[in-house]
Write an enzyme that holds these catalytic residues in place. Structure first.
Site, PDB file in Angstrom:
ATOM      1  CB  ALA A  31       8.884   3.096   0.747  1.00  0.00           C
ATOM      2  CB  THR A  32       8.107   5.381   5.777  1.00  0.00           C
ATOM      3  OG1 THR A  32       6.912   5.789   5.029  1.00  0.00           O
ATOM      4  CG2 THR A  32       8.128   6.631   6.681  1.00  0.00           C
ATOM      5  CG  ASN A  47       2.453   9.710  -3.687  1.00  0.00           C
ATOM      6  OD1 ASN A  47       3.143  10.293  -4.039  1.00  0.00           O
ATOM      7  ND2 ASN A  47       1.437   9.673  -2.647  1.00  0.00           N
ATOM      8  CD  GLN A  96       2.782   4.902  -5.551  1.00  0.00           C
ATOM      9  OE1 GLN A  96       2.211   4.277  -6.346  1.00  0.00           O
ATOM     10  NE2 GLN A  96       2.326   5.157  -4.526  1.00  0.00           N
ATOM     11  CB  SER A 121       7.570  -0.511   0.481  1.00  0.00           C
ATOM     12  OG  SER A 121       6.384  -0.346  -0.148  1.00  0.00           O
ATOM     13  CB  ALA A 122       7.121  -6.016  -0.206  1.00  0.00           C
ATOM     14  CG  HIS A 123       2.689  -1.818   1.275  1.00  0.00           C
ATOM     15  ND1 HIS A 123       1.562  -1.049   0.997  1.00  0.00           N
ATOM     16  CD2 HIS A 123       3.773  -1.020   1.603  1.00  0.00           C
ATOM     17  CE1 HIS A 123       1.707   0.164   1.231  1.00  0.00           C
ATOM     18  NE2 HIS A 123       3.028   0.101   1.597  1.00  0.00           N
ATOM     19  CB  THR A 127      15.514  -9.824  14.447  1.00  0.00           C
ATOM     20  OG1 THR A 127      16.142 -10.153  15.647  1.00  0.00           O
ATOM     21  CG2 THR A 127      15.088 -11.290  13.711  1.00  0.00           C
ATOM     22  CB  CYS A 173      -0.283   9.088   3.898  1.00  0.00           C
ATOM     23  SG  CYS A 173       0.588   7.732   3.516  1.00  0.00           S
TER      24      CYS A 173
END
Lengths: 405, 378
Positions: A74-75, A154, A182, A202-204, A243, A329
């Site tokens: 996401a960043t 968040n 979020q 993002s996935a995590h 890649t 963070c």
């Protein structure tokens, strides 16, 4: 037996769902090809897997697969959206509107834009964390090219009025970017119904792997373009070279699909647990929920316990419950959360806050244990606190002149 | 239908993950999953894993751990280095070559188009090596602050740059030196403490590590700003939640590669030598591109076949025979445009170039099969 420590920091990151890992495994050693290899089946298999994941990701947010650009997270998506629009639409203007409670990835990128000569307006938020739509509209100028407002915060979980924001953006012909890191996978997000032009996630944060995310870039009505921030082989329709992280992308796709299929039931279950936790903790004297409780993610509650130091609180049950007293963070720093301060909290209340982020693997047993631990710790710390004693004696703490130190 | 095993000779594009690398990564998917920025145990475990990985990578490259930063891959690292040289080190002139990877070339073109830097292309020798004399002329005539961006091993033909010589020239003329080492990290014994280079880059998936993770080495005397903003990760140099298992995998793959370097490099060199010899014996009219038996990376053999109706179909025909090779870089997405590297070295050649790139998993038997198939096809 309850296994400790209990993880209640799902806004920082989530454990990967075993079903996601299972989907990824074959792409590490067996189907290991480079998705850009055009001349042999190892490449084709990888490309097919990426295409399939792209559909899964797109479906979660109601977009066309062609509108999904895979990123490293996401960043990177925040950086690509803001810098990419700033560069691409330079001839139209240089003004960006954002909000003081955005994630650092947005705020730091905006500061970078200011150094490049761009202009950024940082909208304040009300005490409940929501922005004022009139203020937003008033901030728009002829040079405004982008409105960047996160979908859900968040730290406090507050959901911004995304549809109203996009209506205003459309009316003025300004692009609307939202950081949905979020929100995506937790509540229904639909780029068309919501009128979103760019969106990152993002996935995590949704039980998928770290190191992979996506940026949605609208292809029609209007057609949006961003200047690539990583040049190279021209992957991802020229907007993001490098890649492709095939196993990561496969995991992301699977994570999106699971969220899409299970969201309704899961959010019901989790919000029930969240409410139980919140209601129990609010029975503690002088405890307050931060942020709007109605427009809020189903798995989050942020609570301040007055007359208690958040750090002391954390130390009380640190070994048994993993949660944070601010954004992950910045939680290594002792600065009070800038989000809570923006909501108008004083340093004392900001410091005494805890963020509870429940998740897919949170159980009722864990919540019961957490309630007990937090309650006991708060009460114990207050017993030792001279401030609490003074408060109980009815002394107005604001009237006291503290000695300088 | 019987299953014919595929032969994978495209290891410069990507490599299969080593089983023990995956094993090293496994605990970090579901058990040790914390955000490394979190202060409780889940976070401390993953923070420790990252710092141990950094130390290990630094040790294997003989660098200082503070000089190693994890990124999403080689492309990001090259973009970061080149942009930092312009934005933070105030270079206004870039010297590069026409045979660089697109991650370098397109970044440089972008900077040129936006007016931030002038670009000079160093001439090539007939065998594709960088003309060091011309490089020195360019450096001597440059009165601006200059970045030299030249790759260590060319991904298509395998030519190896004399990194020491180029670094010394850069030193002499006060230029910054970025070396794209994506093809050599994991395949070459680096000694960065004794190498005059400011930036190098690496990608784990080129040496049996995971995709989606890379490094940038930034010499400790260089101060730059982050390229991706938004968090204090990687000591404020690269924002974004760290790809913990990827980083663990990078370190493990590099450990493997360096531990087995002598053995593997010797073995793969022998494969390359053997393939060249067999091709010479069996197929008429072939030539080798670059400097394969001189200063060259042992993993890559680029062969040109005389252009005929049959040879033009070679990539497809080889695939029909379960042989995986490539015509050039895998990153040239879209249609086969031909190789910019071959074009730059040989100009308008009427030949069909094919890159064979090997790994420790390949065998001489596979080479025999491939040569036999080629013989039948052309």
């Amino acid at each position: 037996m309850l296994k400790l420590p209990i993880y209640l920091d799902n806004n920082a990151t989530t454990p990967m769902d075993p079903r996601v890992l299972e989907a990824m495994i074959p792409y590490f050693t067996e189907h290991f090809g480079n998705a850009a290899s055009r001349n042999h089946p190892f490449g084709w298999e990888a490309e097919e897997a990426v295409d399939y994941a792209r559909e899964q990701v797109a479906k979660l947010i109601g977009s066309d697969p062609k509108e999904i650009i895979f990123t490293s997270g996401a960043t990177e998506g925040d950086n690509l959206a803001i810098k990419g629009v700033y560069e691409m639409y330079a001839s139209k203007g240089n003004h960006i509107i954002t909000v003081v409670t955005e994630h650092k990835a947005v705020l730091d990128t905006c500061k970078h834009i200011e150094k490049l000569g761009g202009e950024v307006t940082y909208l304040p938020v009300a005490a409940d964390g929501l922005i004022d739509l009139k203020q937003l509209e008033a901030a728009i100028k002829p040079t405004t090219i982008l409105i960047s407002v996160m979908y859900a915060n968040n730290e406090v979980g507050v959901i911004q009025p995304v549809r109203e924001i996009s209506t205003i953006a459309r009316k003025h012909g300004v692009l609307f970017f939202t950081d949905a890191t979020q929100a995506a996978g937790k509540i229904p997000v639909d780029v068309n119904k919501d009128g979103i032009d760019l969106l990152t996630f993002s996935a995590h944060k949704m039980y998928g792997p770290k190191g992979v995310g996506a940026l949605y870039v609208r292809r029609k009505n209007p057609r949006v373009k961003v200047t690539a921030q990583m040049d190279g082989g021209g992957h991802e329709r020229g907007m993001r070279s490098g890649t492709l992280n095939v196993p990561g992308i496969v995991g992301f796709g699977q994570a999106c699909e699971l969220c899409r299929l299970e969201m309704e039931e899961e959010s019901k279950r989790i919000s029930k647990l969240r409410d139980k936790l919140e209601n129990a903790l609010l029975q503690i004297e002088e405890s307050y929920v931060n942020g709007n409780r109605e427009h809020r993610l189903p798995h989050v509650t942020n609570i301040s316990f007055k007359y208690v130091e958040g750090e002391g609180l954390m130390m009380g049950f640190n070994k048994n419950i993993a949660l944070s007293s601010g954004s992950a963070c910045t939680s290594a720093s002792l600065e009070p959360s800038y989000v809570l301060k923006a909501l108008g909290l004083g340093d004392d209340l900001a410091h005494s806050s805890l963020r509870f982020g429940l998740g897919r693997f949170t159980t009722e047993e864990q919540i019961d244990y957490t309630i007990e631990q937090v309650k006991n710790t708060v009460l114990k710390l207050r017993e030792m606190s001279p401030l609490w004693e003074m408060y109980k004696e009815g002394i107005d703490l604001n009237s006291i002149e503290w000695a300088a130190h | 239908m019987t299953h014919t095993p595929r032969i994978y000779f495209d290891n410069a594009a990507t490599t299969p993950l080593d089983a023990d690398v995956l094993e090293a990564m496994m605990p970090y998917f579901t058990t040790y999953f914390g955000n490394p920025s979190s202060i409780y145990s889940y976070g401390r475990e993953t923070r420790l894993a990252i710092e141990n990985a950094r130390k290990s990578v630094a040790k294997n490259l003989n660098a200082h751990p503070a000089e190693i930063f994890f990124t999403s891959g080689g492309t990001e690292s090259s973009n970061m280095a080149i942009n930092a040289a312009i934005d933070d080190l105030h270079c206004t002139h870039i010297i590069t070559s026409p045979i660089e990877h697109h991650a370098t070339l397109h970044t440089v073109e972008h900077l040129q188009q936006s007016g931030k830097a002038a670009v000079s292309y160093v001439q090539l020798l007939p065998n594709g090596h960088i003309n060091l004399q011309h490089l020195e002329e360019l450096l001597a005539n440059s009165n601006e602050r200059t970045l030299v961006s030249l790759m260590h091993a060319n991904n298509e033909v395998g030519n190896l740059l004399d990194i020491q010589a180029v670094g010394n020239l850069c030193k002499k003329y006060n230029a910054f030196f970025h070396c794209d080492t994506v093809q050599t990290v994991g395949h070459f014994p680096f000694d960065l403490r004794n190498t005059p280079v400011h930036f190098i880059t690496g990608a784990a998936h080129k040496f049996h590590g995971p995709k989606g993770v890379g490094i940038i080495y930034i010499n400790e005397n260089i101060k730059i700003k982050p390229y991706i903003n938004g968090g204090s990760q990687e000591r404020n140099m690269r924002a974004g939640t760290e790809n913990v298992y990827g980083i663990v995998g990078f370190a493990k793959a590099l450990e493997n590669a360096m531990q087995r370097f002598e053995e593997d490099s010797h073995y793969i060199s022998e494969l390359k030598r053997y393939m060249a010899e067999r091709l010479r014996q069996e197929i008429e009219g072939i030539t080798f591109n670059g400097d394969p038996f001189g200063n060259s990376l042992y993993t890559v053999l680029n062969v040109s076949f005389p252009k005929t109706e049959k040879s033009e179909m070679l990539l497809y025909s080889l695939d029909m025979h379960h042989i995986c090779v490539s015509g050039g870089s895998a990153c040239t997405s879209g249609t086969n445009m031909g190789s910019h590297v071959i074009e730059a070295i040989y100009k308008n050649v009427d030949r069909v170039a094919i890159r064979f790139s090997f790994s420790k998993n390949n065998t001489k038997d596979e080479i025999d099969t491939v040569v036999q198939t080629l013989k039948e096809l052309v």
